[in-house]
Design an enzyme around this catalytic site. Structure first.
Site, PDB file in Angstrom:
ATOM      1  N   ASP A 265      38.939  45.269  40.573  1.00 46.59           N
ATOM      2  CA  ASP A 265      37.362  45.478  40.528  1.00 46.59           C
ATOM      3  C   ASP A 265      36.635  44.870  41.722  1.00 46.59           C
ATOM      4  OD1 ASP A 265      35.255  45.280  38.135  1.00 46.59           O
ATOM      5  OD2 ASP A 265      34.813  43.532  38.969  1.00 46.59           O
TER       6      ASP A 265
ATOM      7  N   GLU B 193      38.521  49.702  43.040  1.00 48.43           N
ATOM      8  CA  GLU B 193      37.277  50.131  42.736  1.00 48.43           C
ATOM      9  C   GLU B 193      36.289  49.671  43.748  1.00 48.43           C
ATOM     10  OE1 GLU B 193      33.381  49.417  40.069  1.00 48.43           O
ATOM     11  OE2 GLU B 193      34.604  47.802  40.891  1.00 48.43           O
TER      12      GLU B 193
HETATM   13  C1  NOJ Z   1      32.826  47.079  38.028  1.00 44.90           C
HETATM   14  C2  NOJ Z   1      33.277  47.283  36.640  1.00 44.90           C
HETATM   15  O1  NOJ Z   1      33.741  48.440  36.357  1.00 44.90           O
HETATM   16  C3  NOJ Z   1      31.827  46.871  35.957  1.00 44.90           C
HETATM   17  O2  NOJ Z   1      32.205  47.263  34.490  1.00 44.90           O
HETATM   18  C4  NOJ Z   1      31.646  45.479  36.173  1.00 44.90           C
HETATM   19  O3  NOJ Z   1      30.239  45.126  35.516  1.00 44.90           O
HETATM   20  C5  NOJ Z   1      31.436  45.178  37.595  1.00 44.90           C
HETATM   21  N1  NOJ Z   1      32.480  45.705  38.284  1.00 44.90           N
HETATM   22  C6  NOJ Z   1      31.292  43.793  37.627  1.00 44.90           C
HETATM   23  O4  NOJ Z   1      32.645  43.115  37.370  1.00 44.90           O
END
Ligand code: NOJ
Length: 574
Positions: free
Chosen positions: A218, A293
């Site tokens: 993440d 991500e």
């Molecule tokens: C990316 C995640 O996919 C999302 O759902 C989240 O709110 C943010 N990062 C913060 O962790």
């Protein structure tokens, strides 16, 4: 009509992740075993046959760890345990075991940029004085101005509002501020501290020792902040508009490279991923993987995350954000393959996830439509039929591309977003933090319909669902589509079966010219030497397949043997 320059094929014995199709399960919304209205791990385990029948290679689970759920689990209070809402560690073990029995690999989410404010380290930080080692595991700073009343800098939270919150010191006086790039309840870690690094290496080992096959990382571009935390005037938007999933904009100006922002894509993040890669490699064969991500622009910067000694994959948000325009699709495919090739990595492809409006809904608007993030009942509504038709064509295009593809739960049913979630039931913090100007992400997170006539459409044993299912979801239920010719579910199953049979994921790609500007056409030559011709027609004039092409599958009906508008076909081409 002839193929032009080709992107090279992968090796026939390429590791699994170079061509895998990975299905995202959002645990709150997939299947509820205990009837409390929130999905859970036993519910997922009981439904894994669906994924075997669909024909994917792996599942990625969004966070199920101990969490107050301030951001649906992306606020972790204990990285080594399961939240009671979702089950127990034994349930996680059972899920991993069952998935492996079915030949499915399991990827879990890792949230290293921030914890929950309920994490014991953050609680200790609040109880300790300014300058203490406990505070130093997060990013605490004194405020500016008289009495430190102003935030330490001007950074804004991705979810809206300031990225700083002031604490009350243990003696009751107003005190320091801490940084949170997301919600107030998600304090950012200080990755300059060896203890933070050691903790996450230990967390990786904890889950690897339990048998997981990898991690989706993440906010992978956010861990390191520029020294001195300088002011910056850009606001980062989480979701982007219909046709613009890019997250980083200077209001009113064109996007700037992400690393110009002092909290994104700083070079130091790569040391972290090199050490994680070495750790994963030490677990031997088969490969355990890391997927970034990282909302990073330009693509030359984003592929740095997938250099040979770093992560294995990064989400291709560039593809997700590309409008339904043939020349833009050709350009993004070409660019993505070139960029990934430049570091020897496979490209990935994705159209939907839990942070964006589902592609069956997004594509139900005219290309170029701009609108706020998330859709409410009072907003202009998408054309659902058109959106589904294009979504099926877009998926057939995506699954024909070499590399690895990510699917988001429910897209195999052609599910649209719910645009009917009442504001008072919205849970996404973006809604509240933006003062309601952004509806947020709840619309794509509504529980999945399994059986059209059952309570909660088969999501669980009761009528309860944490977000309401719109009435129209009954017509998308799995039991309405399984075994039904022409259904979206059967289309996905056919595409995934054929993708495997003709080795699409490890194939080479050469665009076919001569169809005109409204068509995306290419040949994917698999290692099995099958030449797969793919024709996606986005224009009003139906197009013919070349002589000798043997139709395998089509995303919609043909018109007199020709490919009509918003339709993609796969054919074998000798
Ligand atoms: C990316 C995640 O996919 C999302 O759902 C989240 O709110 C943010 N990062 C913060 O962790």
């Amino acid at each position: 009509m002839a193929p032009t320059s080709a992107h090279a094929p992968d090796r026939a014995d390429a590791p699994w992740w170079r061509h895998a199709v990975i299905y995202q399960v959002y645990p709150r919304s997939w299947a509820d075993s205990d009837g409390d209205g929130i999905g859970d791990l036993p519910g997922i385990t009981a439904r894994l046959d669906h994924l075997r029948d669909l024909g994917v290679d792996a599942l990625w689970l969004s966070p199920f760890y101990t969490s107050p759920q301030a951001d649906a689990g992306y606020d972790v209070a204990d990285y080594r345990d399961v939240d009671p809402t979702f089950g127990t560690l034994a349930d996680a073990d059972a899920l991993i075991t069952r998935a492996h029995e079915l030949g499915l690999r399991v990827i879990v989410d890792l949230v290293p940029n921030h914890s929950s404010d309920a994490h014991p380290w953050f609680r200790a930080a609040l109880a300790a004085p300014a300058g203490s080692p406990e505070r130093d595991r997060y990013l605490f700073r004194d405020g500016k101005g008289a009495g430190g009343d102003l935030p330490p800098n001007n950074w804004e939270s991705v979810f809206g509002g300031p990225a700083w919150t002031r604490v009350t010191e243990p003696d009751g006086t107003p005190g320091q501020w801490y940084l949170h790039l997301f919600d107030t309840r998600q304090p950012d870690f200080n990755w300059d501290k060896p203890q933070v690094r050691a903790e996450f290496e230990s967390v990786l080992r904890f889950w690897l020792d339990r048998g997981v096959d990898g991690f989706r990382v993440d906010v992978a571009h956010g861990l390191i902040k520029k020294a001195g935390l300088p002011d910056h005037r850009a606001r980062t938007h989480m979701l982007g508009d219909t046709e613009d999933a890019a997250v980083h904009v200077l209001d009113g100006e064109s996007p700037e490279p992400t690393h110009h922002t002092p909290y994104w894509d700083q070079d130091g993040v790569h040391d972290v991923y090199r050490s994680w890669r070495a750790l994963l490699d030490s677990y031997g064969s088969p490969d355990r993987i890391l997927c970034a991500e990282a909302w990073v622009e330009p693509q030359e910067r984003s592929v740095r995350y997938i250099r040979p000694d770093e992560m294995h994959q990064a989400f291709n948000f560039d593809f997700l954000g590309t409008p339904w325009v043939a020349e833009d699709l050709v350009a993004v495919i070409d660019r993505s393959l070139d960029a990934a090739d430049s570091v020897g990595a496979p490209s990935t492809w994705v159209l939907s996830n839990h942070d964006v409006v589902r592609h069956a809904t997004r594509l139900g608007y005219a290309p170029g439509t701009k609108r706020p993030n998330g859709i409410g009942a009072e907003d202009p509504q998408p054309d659902r039929e058109l959106g589904l038709r294009r979504a099926r064509a877009a998926t057939a295009l995506m699954l024909a591309l070499p590399g690895s593809a990510y699917l988001y739960q429910g897209e195999e049913l052609g599910l649209p977003d719910s645009t009917e979630v009442p504001d008072e039931l919205r849970e996404d913090p973006t809604f509240r933090r933006s003062g309601g100007t952004e509806k947020g992400r709840d619309g794509c997170r509504v529980p999945i319909p399994w059986s059209s006539a059952a309570p909660s459409l088969g999501f669980g044993p009761t009528h309860r669902t944490w977000l309401p299912q719109p009435a129209v979801y009954a017509s998308y239920a799995v039991d309405r589509q399984a075994g039904v010719e022409g259904s979206t579910l059967e289309l996905y199953r056919a595409l995934l079966r054929l993708r495997r049979e003709v080795s699409v994921g490890t194939g080479s790609l050469a665009f076919v010219e001569g169809y005109g500007p409204d068509v995306v056409a290419f040949v994917n030559e698999g290692v099995s030497r099958s030449r797969l011709l793919v024709v996606a027609n986005l224009g009003p004039e139906p197009v013919a397949l070349p002589e000798g092409a043997d139709l395998l599958v089509s995303s919609g009906p043909l018109t007199d043997g020709r490919v009509p508008m918003d339709t993609t076909v796969w054919a074998l081409w000798p």
